[in-house]
Design a protein around this motif. Structure first.
Motif, PDB file in Angstrom:
ATOM      1  N   THR A  34       7.166   5.388   3.016  1.00  0.00           N
ATOM      2  CA  THR A  34       7.142   4.811   1.673  1.00  0.00           C
ATOM      3  C   THR A  34       5.994   5.382   0.854  1.00  0.00           C
ATOM      4  O   THR A  34       6.152   5.689  -0.341  1.00  0.00           O
ATOM      5  N   ILE A  35       4.831   5.531   1.473  1.00  0.00           N
ATOM      6  CA  ILE A  35       3.691   6.126   0.764  1.00  0.00           C
ATOM      7  C   ILE A  35       4.004   7.571   0.381  1.00  0.00           C
ATOM      8  O   ILE A  35       3.701   8.010  -0.735  1.00  0.00           O
ATOM      9  N   LEU A  72       0.199  -1.545  -0.712  1.00  0.00           N
ATOM     10  CA  LEU A  72      -0.181  -0.206  -0.263  1.00  0.00           C
ATOM     11  C   LEU A  72      -0.117   0.802  -1.410  1.00  0.00           C
ATOM     12  O   LEU A  72      -0.048   2.013  -1.183  1.00  0.00           O
ATOM     13  N   GLY A  73      -0.166   0.282  -2.626  1.00  0.00           N
ATOM     14  CA  GLY A  73      -0.211   1.150  -3.794  1.00  0.00           C
ATOM     15  C   GLY A  73       1.105   1.795  -4.149  1.00  0.00           C
ATOM     16  O   GLY A  73       1.130   2.731  -4.949  1.00  0.00           O
ATOM     17  N   CYS A  74       2.203   1.322  -3.580  1.00  0.00           N
ATOM     18  CA  CYS A  74       3.512   1.923  -3.824  1.00  0.00           C
ATOM     19  C   CYS A  74       4.234   1.165  -4.938  1.00  0.00           C
ATOM     20  O   CYS A  74       4.224  -0.068  -4.953  1.00  0.00           O
ATOM     21  N   VAL A 129      -1.431  -2.939   6.008  1.00  0.00           N
ATOM     22  CA  VAL A 129      -2.066  -3.723   4.949  1.00  0.00           C
ATOM     23  C   VAL A 129      -3.376  -4.315   5.444  1.00  0.00           C
ATOM     24  O   VAL A 129      -4.405  -4.301   4.741  1.00  0.00           O
ATOM     25  N   GLU A 130      -3.390  -4.808   6.668  1.00  0.00           N
ATOM     26  CA  GLU A 130      -4.623  -5.376   7.213  1.00  0.00           C
ATOM     27  C   GLU A 130      -5.689  -4.307   7.413  1.00  0.00           C
ATOM     28  O   GLU A 130      -6.879  -4.553   7.181  1.00  0.00           O
ATOM     29  N   MET A 183      -4.281   9.091  -4.257  1.00  0.00           N
ATOM     30  CA  MET A 183      -5.327   8.069  -4.376  1.00  0.00           C
ATOM     31  C   MET A 183      -5.468   7.634  -5.832  1.00  0.00           C
ATOM     32  O   MET A 183      -6.441   7.976  -6.509  1.00  0.00           O
ATOM     33  N   PRO A 184      -4.517   6.855  -6.333  1.00  0.00           N
ATOM     34  CA  PRO A 184      -4.571   6.471  -7.749  1.00  0.00           C
ATOM     35  C   PRO A 184      -5.772   5.604  -8.098  1.00  0.00           C
ATOM     36  O   PRO A 184      -6.315   5.712  -9.200  1.00  0.00           O
TER      37      PRO A 184
END
Length: 696
Positions: A26-27, A85-87, A309-310, A477-478
């Protein structure tokens, strides 16, 4: 390049939780979508959940709930995970949604109308875990055991509809031949071609022994085979709730290698049968490898234990606590861990190969590549000015750095265009290394005392480089890119269709624009905090005998390393005694000049270096040899060099040796020239030669 870009992940089967493997895919999809938005392309990312099948029905029954309720609960977990996760997927498709059901039934009817679906009886072996049919030759014997799930396949005998897959073997082989990038990496295409050449059998595409699925049109006692149902999601999601069919065909389906056959064989055959032309087939199926965690296979226990996530949250908390003033001292600090996880997943594992993810590696990269290289670059520049200074005449050092930036931007773009985020990051880190080297050579601390105008040129040059770097790292890395831009006095990156933001040329800043020096983006973590993190995320005890697999793999690496340097390091002398001079070496037999001339010897600049986990003698290097993107070299010189000693060195590399596969994703694409000096292996180095310079 096309003005639109459409990337998909697999729709994840809801018998599991979101884990490192699903996060990896997904990332990667999110990274590619963000990159294409930077290039001005209208871009779309799809993910979702696969919710039908016997396995899901049994799981729901075991919990005492209806399959629909079970699916609602698990799908909600997946949907909630990706933003953490920034997605940012544009759509989340569920196979239980009415919009999907309607479109899949239409696809079935189209295929049946063309005579490619017929009623028969199926008798054979079925793995419920895979939701796939197998022959005995596909399974482990004795016992017809699934090679993936290690459970016996079940014998199935029932009435079934069949798809005439056998009709499409020749058409698929011809398509693969004319479209060699349809399946990537190339090794996966070879697997697909081999499978099809063996002969395709008609495929059972319905079941009557359970009810949790999409009913077959005009015969509701049958439900569709879960893979017929699931694969169609890539098209059905574009039809509702709004018409996005302009995005079809997909530019790339990102999948794990275990489901490649379904995507590269069944899916194009279904589409051809339904009347879609070759131009309407997906442009590429990219199959990545399997992930291990700290050397352990991703078992169900491990997937449930190690949450990405953790891990990201724990890293964010550790970074925030390390800031001056304690937790929350800088805006955005709690989110840095997400970008660290994203970066390490994309950088540490060559996309398309198997790879390992470990917290030890994450902490190492956090300290070296992110802290010492990227973060320190920003921290070395901003203390010299509160606003953008005027730039004077450019000298050789500025021209060299500008050339490195142009080369890195072009190489990174080429890699992203080829769906290779690992190579893109390798290229970007060459210019980060070049900028740090520029600071060392330009010495702004000296110019500050002796030549303020020269200082302005140095700092203005670096500010332009940092702006370009902030853009190039932003797909991966947004958050970090945004924090860099805040300190550089820049607005967030704006996406605009048709407007290419990629810095093929350096941006220009007007003198006098304000800079805003802030807290370190990657504050140094205390050793005690690192130890806490390592203990917290230590993998559970493996089922297999500890160390057995690693020892075997280690033997393979050690046996294959083969580099002259690997066996030359001698123990240091002790007790103050003089070290005896080495004995005279016996010369080797002559070689023909033509044999020597075939060696491709070049100057290379080491852009990054790290130790290979559990292999004390090996270093994993990225070396710029003028190819556009750095090449990876595995070298047995860890006894003689710390990784950070090598970064920036200009070394001599043999570039035309065949790649050497050490296993576990370690593939070396060259060899360093070294010499033994007083019992230590030393690299052959030069000064002031550009990467790629031939050595005669």
């Amino acid at each position: 390049m096309a003005s639109r870009f459409y990337v998909t992940t697999p729709i994840y089967y809801i018998n599991d939780v979101p884990h490192l493997g699903t996060a990896y895919t997904t990332i990667a999809a999110d990274v590619l979508c963000r990159y294409h938005r930077l290039r001005g392309h209208e871009s779309r990312m799809l993910t979702g959940t696969d919710e039908h099948g016997l396995k899901i029905q049994r799981a729901a029954e075991a919990r005492g709930v209806a399959p629909g309720a079970h699916a609602d609960e698990i799908a909600a977990v997946f949907r909630a995970t990706w933003p953490k996760l920034g997605c940012a997927p544009d759509d989340f498709i569920r196979t239980s949604e009415p919009r999907h059901k309607k479109a899949v039934q239409e696809l079935w009817s189209r295929i049946k109308a063309r005579g490619d679906i017929y009623l028969g009886h199926y008798e054979g072996l079925y793995c419920v875990g895979c939701e796939a049919y197998y022959t005995e030759k596909d399974l482990e014997q004795p016992g017809n055991v699934c090679p993936l799930h290690k459970k016996p396949a079940e014998s199935v005998k029932e009435e079934s509809y069949f798809f005439r897959l056998s009709r499409y073997g020749d058409a698929l082989l011809d398509y693969y031949k004319r479209n060699p990038t349809f399946v990537q990496p190339a090794s996966r295409l070879n697997e697909v071609v081999s499978f099809v050449r063996e002969g395709l059998q008609d495929l059972s595409v319905s079941r009557t022994t359970f009810e949790w699925g999409i009913p077959v049109p005009d015969d509701p006692k049958h439900v569709m085979y879960v893979w017929f149902d699931a694969l169609a999601n890539y098209m059905t999601a574009l039809r509702e709730p709004e018409d996005n069919t302009r995005f079809w065909p997909a530019d790339v389906h990102l999948v794990g290698k275990d489901i490649l056959r379904f995507h590269a064989v069944y899916w194009p055959a279904f589409l051809l049968s339904a009347g879609y032309g070759e131009a309407e087939l997906p442009r590429q199926v990219f199959a990545h490898g399997f992930l291990t965690y700290s050397g352990q296979k991703m078992s169900k226990t491990l997937r449930n234990t190690i949450s990405p996530v953790e891990v990201a949250t724990a890293l964010s908390e550790a970074a925030a606590a390390a800031l001056p003033g304690g937790p929350g001292a800088a805006a955005g600090a709690p989110l840095v861990g997400v970008d660290v996880v994203r970066y390490c997943l994309m950088r540490a594992i060559s996309f398309g190969q198997d790879g390992d993810f470990s917290l030890q590696d994450v902490l190492s990269r956090y300290g070296s590549e992110l802290g010492n290289a990227l973060g320190n670059l920003l921290n070395r520049v901003l203390p010299f000015a509160e606003e953008v200074p005027a730039k004077g005449a450019l000298g050789p050092l500025e021209e060299e750095l500008a050339g490195a930036q142009r080369q890195a931007a072009a190489a990174a773009a080429t890699a992203f265009d080829a769906n290779q985020p690992t190579r893109a990051l390798d290229a970007i880190w060459t210019v980060i290394a070049a900028a740090n080297l520029y600071i060392d050579k330009a010495a702004p601390w000296v110019a500050k005392k002796t030549d303020p105008a020269r200082l302005g040129t140095i700092i203005a040059t670096l500010i332009e480089q940092l702006e370009a770097i902030s853009v190039m790292i932003s797909p991966v890395m947004p958050v970090v890119a945004g924090r860099m831009r805040e300190q550089l006095g820049l607005p967030p990156i704006a996406f605009e269709e048709g407007s290419d933001r990629w810095p093929m040329a350096l941006p220009s800043r007007a003198p006098g624009e304000k800079l805003h020096r802030g807290s370190p983006i990657f504050p140094r973590l205390e050793k005690e905090k690192e130890a806490e993190l390592l203990a917290r995320f230590a993998p559970p005890r493996p089922d297999a005998e500890p160390g057995k697999a690693d020892a075997k793999a280690g033997a393979k690496v050690d046996a294959q390393a083969g580099a002259k340097a690997d066996s030359k390091a001698a123990p240091a002398a002790s007790g103050g005694a003089e070290v005896a001079a080495p004995p005279a070496r016996q010369g080797k037999s002559p070689v023909a000049f033509d044999d020597f001339a075939r060696l491709d010897l070049r100057i290379g600049v080491v852009t990054s270096a790290e130790r290979v986990k559990k292999k004390d003698r090996l270093l994993d290097l990225r070396v710029d040899t003028g190819d556009g993107a750095p090449r990876r070299i595995i070298s047995g010189i860890a006894a003689s060099y710390a990784p950070e000693e090598l970064v920036g060195k200009r070394i001599v590399v043999i570039c035309n040796l065949p790649p050497r596969d050490f296993g576990k994703g370690l593939v070396s694409e060259g060899m360093l020239l070294t010499a033994e000096v007083e019992g230590r292996v030393r690299t052959i180095t030069v000064e002031d030669a550009a990467p790629g310079t031939p050595v005669f």
